[in-house]
Design a protein around this motif. Structure first.
Motif, mmCIF file in Angstrom:
data_model
loop_
_atom_site.group_PDB
_atom_site.id
_atom_site.type_symbol
_atom_site.label_atom_id
_atom_site.label_comp_id
_atom_site.label_asym_id
_atom_site.label_seq_id
_atom_site.Cartn_x
_atom_site.Cartn_y
_atom_site.Cartn_z
ATOM 1 N N ARG A 294 -6.976 1.740 -4.162
ATOM 2 C CA ARG A 294 -7.255 0.927 -2.975
ATOM 3 C C ARG A 294 -6.109 -0.058 -2.708
ATOM 4 N N ARG A 295 -5.521 -0.589 -3.774
ATOM 5 C CA ARG A 295 -4.415 -1.538 -3.600
ATOM 6 C C ARG A 295 -3.178 -0.880 -2.995
ATOM 7 N N LEU A 296 -3.097 0.448 -3.083
ATOM 8 C CA LEU A 296 -1.933 1.182 -2.591
ATOM 9 C C LEU A 296 -2.216 1.931 -1.290
ATOM 10 N N ALA A 297 -3.446 1.871 -0.798
ATOM 11 C CA ALA A 297 -3.870 2.733 0.304
ATOM 12 C C ALA A 297 -3.145 2.440 1.612
ATOM 13 N N TYR A 298 -2.567 1.243 1.744
ATOM 14 C CA TYR A 298 -1.855 0.909 2.979
ATOM 15 C C TYR A 298 -0.503 1.602 3.066
ATOM 16 N N LEU A 299 -0.001 2.119 1.948
ATOM 17 C CA LEU A 299 1.301 2.782 1.924
ATOM 18 C C LEU A 299 1.205 4.191 2.495
ATOM 19 N N PRO A 300 2.321 4.767 2.982
ATOM 20 C CA PRO A 300 2.311 6.193 3.309
ATOM 21 C C PRO A 300 1.854 6.979 2.076
ATOM 22 N N PRO A 301 1.041 8.026 2.255
ATOM 23 C CA PRO A 301 0.439 8.715 1.099
ATOM 24 C C PRO A 301 1.421 9.182 0.038
ATOM 25 N N VAL A 302 2.577 9.709 0.446
ATOM 26 C CA VAL A 302 3.543 10.178 -0.560
ATOM 27 C C VAL A 302 4.016 9.013 -1.422
#
Length: 232
Positions: free
Chosen positions: A42-50
Motif C-alpha cells: 500500500r505504501r508503494l501503490a502510488y508508484l507506476p506498477p513496474v
C-alpha cells in the motif's frame, strides 16, 4: 476563466487502491514465492506498477509486470469505487459548459475494467498510457487539450501524485493536489502543487469561482490556499 478541467483517474476520480494493491501483491507473490504484506504494498501503490514491483524486490520487474499484471488487475478491478462526491462535482462543471478530460497512466484495456459508470458521459476524452509519452511528460495533457481545443492557460489539472504535478507544470497547466488520493497534503506540497483541494466540491468552487476555497495544513509548514478562479 477556466474552460477545461483535466483529471488524473486513479485516486482522483476512482478509488482503485484496493485493486492496485491486491494486483501488485499477487504479481509480486508469483515472482518472489511469497505474498508481501499488504501495508508494504500500500505504501508503494502510488508508484507506476513496474517501479512498485522493483521496490518490492522483484527482479526483471518489467517482464513480470507484462506477463501477469493484467490478469491480476482484472480479478480485482471491480473492487474499485468512484470517489464520493466526484460525479456530483463533475456534473456541476459539465452543466456550467466547461470541458472535461481524463489523463491517466492506465492502459485503455484496464480503464475499461473500472466501474466508471456515468463518468464516461461527463468527460469529452480520455487519454491513456498508449496515446502519448506518459506522465510526468507533458504530452498527454497537451493531447487532451488539443482534443478539447483549449489552450493550456485556460485549463487546470487535478492530480494526486508528484508525476501529475510535474506533468502539469511542464505542460503550462496549473495543477492542484487532491488530498483524498494516493498522496497526502505534505507530499503534494513538497512536489510543488499550485494548491491543495480537500474534497471534490472544492473543484467546483475553483473552476466556477463560486466561493473562496481555503485549505490549510499545520504539518510543519504546509499552508496552502486555493482561491476560486485562480487559474487564468
Amino acid at each position: 476563466m477556466i474552460h477545461a478541467v483535466l483529471y488524473d483517474l486513479d485516486g482522483v476520480i476512482v478509488d482503485s487502491q484496493t485493486a492496485v494493491v491486491e494486483a501488485l501483491r499477487e504479481v509480486a507473490g508469483i515472482a518472489l514465492g511469497i505474498l508481501p504484506p499488504p501495508e508494504q504494498v500500500r505504501r508503494l501503490a502510488y508508484l507506476p506498477p513496474v517501479q512498485a514491483l522493483t521496490e518490492l524486490g522483484v527482479a526483471d520487474a518489467s517482464r513480470v509486470f507484462d506477463a501477469h499484471f493484467d490478469t491480476a488487475y482484472a480479478a480485482h478491478a471491480r473492487k474499485s469505487r468512484l470517489v464520493p462526491g466526484m460525479t456530483a462535482a463533475m456534473w456541476r462543471i459539465r452543466m456550467a459548459g466547461r470541458r472535461q478530460a481524463i489523463v491517466t497512466l492506465q492502459r485503455r484495456r484496464r480503464v475499461n475494467l473500472l466501474p466508471l459508470g456515468e463518468v464516461h458521459d461527463l468527460v469529452d476524452t480520455i487519454v491513456c498510457f498508449e496515446d502519448a509519452t506518459p506522465k510526468p511528460a507533458p504530452d498527454p495533457l497537451w493531447l487532451a487539450l488539443d482534443r478539447l481545443h483549449i489552450p493550456p492557460g485556460h485549463a487546470c489539472f487535478i492530480g494526486d501524485t508528484a508525476s501529475d504535478i510535474q506533468a502539469g507544470k511542464a505542460a503550462g497547466v496549473p495543477v492542484y493536489g487532491a488530498v483524498w488520493g494516493y498522496r497526502d497534503a505534505a507530499a503534494l506540497a513538497d512536489a510543488g502543487t499550485d494548491g491543495l483541494l480537500s474534497q471534490p466540491a472544492d473543484i467546483v468552487s475553483l473552476v466556477l469561482a463560486e466561493r473562496p476555497v481555503t485549505v490549510g495544513y499545520d504539518s510543519s509548514a504546509i499552508s496552502m490556499t486555493v482561491r476560486s478562479g485562480s487559474c487564468p
